[in-house]
Design a protein around this motif. Structure first.
Motif, PDB file in Angstrom:
ATOM      1  N   ARG A   1       0.827  -1.210   0.000  1.00 36.10           N
ATOM      2  CA  ARG A   1       0.000   0.000   0.000  1.00 36.10           C
ATOM      3  C   ARG A   1       0.857   1.255   0.000  1.00 36.10           C
ATOM      4  NH1 ARG A   1      -3.186   1.074   4.482  1.00 36.10           N
ATOM      5  NH2 ARG A   1      -4.308   2.560   3.195  1.00 36.10           N
ATOM      6  N   HIS A   2       0.339   2.297  -0.623  1.00 38.57           N
ATOM      7  CA  HIS A   2       1.017   3.582  -0.646  1.00 38.57           C
ATOM      8  C   HIS A   2       0.309   4.530   0.315  1.00 38.57           C
ATOM      9  CE1 HIS A   2       2.168   1.775  -4.534  1.00 38.57           C
ATOM     10  NE2 HIS A   2       3.338   2.323  -4.241  1.00 38.57           N
TER      11      HIS A   2
ATOM     12  N   VAL B   1      -3.085   6.879  -0.187  1.00 36.86           N
ATOM     13  CA  VAL B   1      -3.937   6.469  -1.313  1.00 36.86           C
ATOM     14  C   VAL B   1      -5.199   5.813  -0.758  1.00 36.86           C
ATOM     15  CG1 VAL B   1      -4.106   5.009  -3.362  1.00 36.86           C
ATOM     16  CG2 VAL B   1      -1.936   6.150  -2.806  1.00 36.86           C
ATOM     17  N   ASP B   2      -6.347   6.257  -1.252  1.00 37.35           N
ATOM     18  CA  ASP B   2      -7.610   5.761  -0.699  1.00 37.35           C
ATOM     19  C   ASP B   2      -7.893   4.323  -1.120  1.00 37.35           C
ATOM     20  OD1 ASP B   2     -10.259   5.858   0.486  1.00 37.35           O
ATOM     21  OD2 ASP B   2     -10.992   5.968  -1.570  1.00 37.35           O
ATOM     22  N   ALA B   3      -7.733   4.031  -2.417  1.00 42.71           N
ATOM     23  CA  ALA B   3      -8.053   2.689  -2.924  1.00 42.71           C
ATOM     24  C   ALA B   3      -7.073   2.327  -4.028  1.00 42.71           C
ATOM     25  CB  ALA B   3      -9.479   2.651  -3.453  1.00 42.71           C
ATOM     26  N   GLU B   4      -6.530   1.119  -3.974  1.00 44.98           N
ATOM     27  CA  GLU B   4      -5.544   0.718  -4.987  1.00 44.98           C
ATOM     28  C   GLU B   4      -5.453  -0.803  -5.067  1.00 44.98           C
ATOM     29  OE1 GLU B   4      -1.481   1.762  -3.823  1.00 44.98           O
ATOM     30  OE2 GLU B   4      -2.094   1.724  -1.731  1.00 44.98           O
ATOM     31  N   MET B   5      -4.981  -1.294  -6.211  1.00 46.19           N
ATOM     32  CA  MET B   5      -4.672  -2.708  -6.346  1.00 46.19           C
ATOM     33  C   MET B   5      -3.300  -2.932  -5.716  1.00 46.19           C
ATOM     34  SD  MET B   5      -7.267  -4.057  -7.833  1.00 46.19           S
ATOM     35  CE  MET B   5      -6.606  -5.699  -8.072  1.00 46.19           C
ATOM     36  N   VAL B   6      -3.217  -3.885  -4.809  1.00 48.83           N
ATOM     37  CA  VAL B   6      -1.953  -4.096  -4.108  1.00 48.83           C
ATOM     38  C   VAL B   6      -1.302  -5.430  -4.492  1.00 48.83           C
ATOM     39  CG1 VAL B   6      -2.305  -2.535  -2.175  1.00 48.83           C
ATOM     40  CG2 VAL B   6      -3.320  -4.827  -2.103  1.00 48.83           C
TER      41      VAL B   6
ATOM     42  N   ALA C   1      -7.412  -5.828  -3.828  1.00 48.56           N
ATOM     43  CA  ALA C   1      -7.515  -4.379  -3.727  1.00 48.56           C
ATOM     44  C   ALA C   1      -7.580  -3.982  -2.260  1.00 48.56           C
ATOM     45  CB  ALA C   1      -8.771  -3.895  -4.455  1.00 48.56           C
TER      46      ALA C   1
ATOM     47  N   ALA D   1      -8.666  -0.726   0.313  1.00 46.10           N
ATOM     48  CA  ALA D   1      -9.397   0.542   0.329  1.00 46.10           C
ATOM     49  C   ALA D   1      -9.783   0.878   1.759  1.00 46.10           C
ATOM     50  CB  ALA D   1     -10.650   0.448  -0.546  1.00 46.10           C
ATOM     51  N   ARG D   2      -9.793   2.159   2.040  1.00 50.43           N
ATOM     52  CA  ARG D   2     -10.222   2.583   3.374  1.00 50.43           C
ATOM     53  C   ARG D   2     -11.749   2.604   3.384  1.00 50.43           C
ATOM     54  NH1 ARG D   2      -6.535   4.476   6.821  1.00 50.43           N
ATOM     55  NH2 ARG D   2      -8.122   5.669   7.898  1.00 50.43           N
TER      56      ARG D   2
END
Ligand SMILES: C[S@@+](CC[C@H](N)C(=O)[O-])C[C@H]1O[C@@H](n2cnc3c(N)ncnc32)[C@H](O)[C@@H]1O
Length: 214
Positions: free
Chosen positions: A108-109, A112-117, A122, A124-125
């Protein structure tokens, strides 16, 4: 090199989705693989749920999504979504799935709210209300020993979402939020079973229905 190639479990018309609420499961990669329970906030339960929700003996359930809601640590609430259609590198081996989970969290970065990790995973908060809100009643269910017997419950539409607690069960606030989302309580039997076993029993019931209805 990864030599294990999961066999496709043919996707049905219905999507199955499980939301596992990890009341104190770490929302970061800051846990030890050899002490998943103590250092991960009972991450061991969530890792067992990965196998129960996503795997059959010969491969991956491509028609299933698993949301792990991590409510412990500074990044909470964080939802990790595993999508059976695209996920890779799942194993029956808990240790390897725990490593997959840890690597996904480490990827995770910040900010960032939502991302493919990872492939098919995925992050997401999201809160439980956010996740449950994606399901439309009457297709949202809470797994609860005191609910209606799942065997007698009609599942009306193309997909169904099932919410399940960890060893602590679901808090009053979460139960109330799910009621507000229109969730129906369903039971998989008279005994209080472990989280991953409740998932297995739901899959079993839906597998039987899928065969019966062709
Ligand atoms: C180990 S149980 C939680 C026990 C916890 N002490 C409690 O009071 O809720 C884990 C989860 O599995 C699900 N579960 C356990 N037995 C069930 C049953 N017979 N029918 C439906 N869901 C069940 C529930 O969602 C529960 O929160």
């Amino acid at each position: 090199m990864d030599s294990y190639v999961p066999i496709l479990h043919p996707p049905g018309a219905r999507l199955r989705r499980f939301i596992v609420v990890g009341a104190r499961a770490k929302s970061s990669a800051d846990f030890k693989l050899h002490a998943l329970g103590d250092s991960g906030g009972r991450m061991d339960i969530l890792v067992r749920c990965i196998r129960a929700a996503m795997l059959v003996a010969d491969g991956v359930r491509r028609d299933t999504q698993l949301d792990l809601l991590l409510l412990g640590g500074n990044d909470a609430p964080l939802a990790l979504r595993m999508d059976g259609a695209t996920i890779r590198f799942l194993r029956p081996d808990e240790r390897r799935n725990a490593r997959l989970l840890q690597r996904a969290l480490a990827a995770r970065h910040a900010g960032v709210d939502a991302e493919m990790v990872a492939p098919g995973i995925a992050a997401a908060r999201r809160s439980l209300e956010d996740l449950a809100g994606e399901a439309m009643p009457p297709n949202l269910f809470v797994l609860d020993r005191h609910g209606d017997d799942l065997r007698g419950v009609r599942i009306a539409d193309a997909s169904a979402t099932f919410v399940v607690g960890d060893d602590l069960g679901l808090s009053e606030a979460h139960r109330e939020a799910l009621v507000q989302c229109g969730a129906r309580r369903v039971s998989v039997g008279p005994a209080e079973v472990h989280t991953e076993d409740a998932i297995t029993l739901v899959h079993n019931e839906l597998d039987r229905r899928a065969v019966a209805t062709g």
